[in-house]
Enzyme design. Structure first.
Site, PDB file in Angstrom:
ATOM      1  CG  HIS A 103     -14.368  30.991 -42.297  1.00  0.00           C
ATOM      2  ND1 HIS A 103     -15.587  31.102 -41.415  1.00  0.00           N
ATOM      3  CD2 HIS A 103     -14.432  29.488 -41.481  1.00  0.00           C
ATOM      4  CE1 HIS A 103     -16.365  30.772 -41.450  1.00  0.00           C
ATOM      5  NE2 HIS A 103     -15.437  29.284 -40.992  1.00  0.00           N
ATOM      6  N   GLY A 128     -11.137  23.758 -36.117  1.00  0.00           N
ATOM      7  CA  GLY A 128     -11.006  25.076 -36.863  1.00  0.00           C
ATOM      8  C   GLY A 128     -11.068  26.195 -37.348  1.00  0.00           C
ATOM      9  CD  GLN A 135     -14.477  30.879 -37.922  1.00  0.00           C
ATOM     10  OE1 GLN A 135     -13.357  30.036 -38.539  1.00  0.00           O
ATOM     11  NE2 GLN A 135     -15.465  30.854 -37.690  1.00  0.00           N
ATOM     12  CG  HIS A 162     -15.872  24.792 -43.154  1.00  0.00           C
ATOM     13  ND1 HIS A 162     -17.520  24.389 -42.001  1.00  0.00           N
ATOM     14  CD2 HIS A 162     -15.504  25.628 -42.127  1.00  0.00           C
ATOM     15  CE1 HIS A 162     -17.863  25.055 -41.100  1.00  0.00           C
ATOM     16  NE2 HIS A 162     -17.278  25.770 -40.337  1.00  0.00           N
ATOM     17  CD  GLU A 163     -11.603  26.051 -40.308  1.00  0.00           C
ATOM     18  OE1 GLU A 163     -11.748  27.575 -40.401  1.00  0.00           O
ATOM     19  OE2 GLU A 163     -12.562  25.790 -39.820  1.00  0.00           O
ATOM     20  CB  CYS A 200     -19.213  27.047 -38.603  1.00  0.00           C
ATOM     21  SG  CYS A 200     -18.636  28.992 -39.198  1.00  0.00           S
ATOM     22  CG  LEU A 201     -15.702  27.947 -33.511  1.00  0.00           C
ATOM     23  CD1 LEU A 201     -14.022  27.931 -33.005  1.00  0.00           C
ATOM     24  CD2 LEU A 201     -15.989  27.127 -32.091  1.00  0.00           C
TER      25      LEU A 201
HETATM   26 NI    NI Z   1     -16.495  27.734 -40.205  1.00  0.00          NI
END
Ligand code: NI
Length: 187
Positions: A146, A45, A50, A142-143, A100-101
């Protein structure tokens, strides 16, 4: 084009992102770049903040983990969510290890509700209402966070948070060992 991933400490990750107008310039390119960036960094995701864009869009593709988790529905879960809005969350609270990236190499147990009902536009501006549960709900939640400037480490228990604070600090200084390009705050 693979874009660099903005990591912990970058203010764009803490901003509430803006809605995307239908005539948003470069939307198709942004979607393509986000999928490419997600694949290149082995993510499932990715939200626009991000990659440094404070707009309300995220992409998901859980096919890489579908075999691993033994959940066939993860294989086809590849989607674009534009201007999403969570209508309802319900069910039991369950803990699951998230990554998470924007937080390279950090994985922590996060507690969330099992079910989510969400409204969003797809890449062709069709308005869709859908329900998800389990891991698909988890990825969406989660996304979605963000887009409101939230990161999963905000929700972990204070003891764990304290234990990883030095690692978070290191990430914000670019001291991480990961194999994708990142952007961190400059002094
Ligand atoms: Ni994330």
């Amino acid at each position: 084009m693979v874009l660099p991933v903005y990591v912990y400490g970058m203010s764009v990750l803490r901003r509430v992102a803006s809605e995307i107008p239908e005539d948003f310039e470069g939307l198709d390119q942004l979607i393509e770049d986000m999928f490419e960036t997600m694949r290149a960094s082995d993510g499932i995701g990715l939200a626009a903040p991000q990659v440094g864009k404070s707009v309300r869009i995220f992409v998901v593709d859980t096919s890489p983990i579908s075999e691993d988790k033994g959940e066939p529905e993860l294989k086809d879960f590849k989607k674009v969510f534009i201007n999403p809005y969570i209508l309802e969350e319900w069910g039991d609270s369950w803990s699951f290890e998230e990554g998470c990236l924007s937080l390279p190499n950090i994985r922590e147990e996060v507690s969330r509700l099992t079910n989510v009902r969400i409204e969003y536009y797809d890449e062709n501006w069709n308005l869709i209402e859908e329900e998800f549960d389990g891991i698909r709900a988890r990825v969406v939640q989660h996304e979605y966070d963000h887009l409101d400037g939230k990161l999963f480490v905000d929700q972990i228990n204070p003891i764990r948070r304290k234990l990883i604070s030095a690692r978070l600090n290191a990430i914000s200084k670019g001291r991480v060992d990961n194999d994708y390009k990142i952007i961190y705050p400059k002094k």
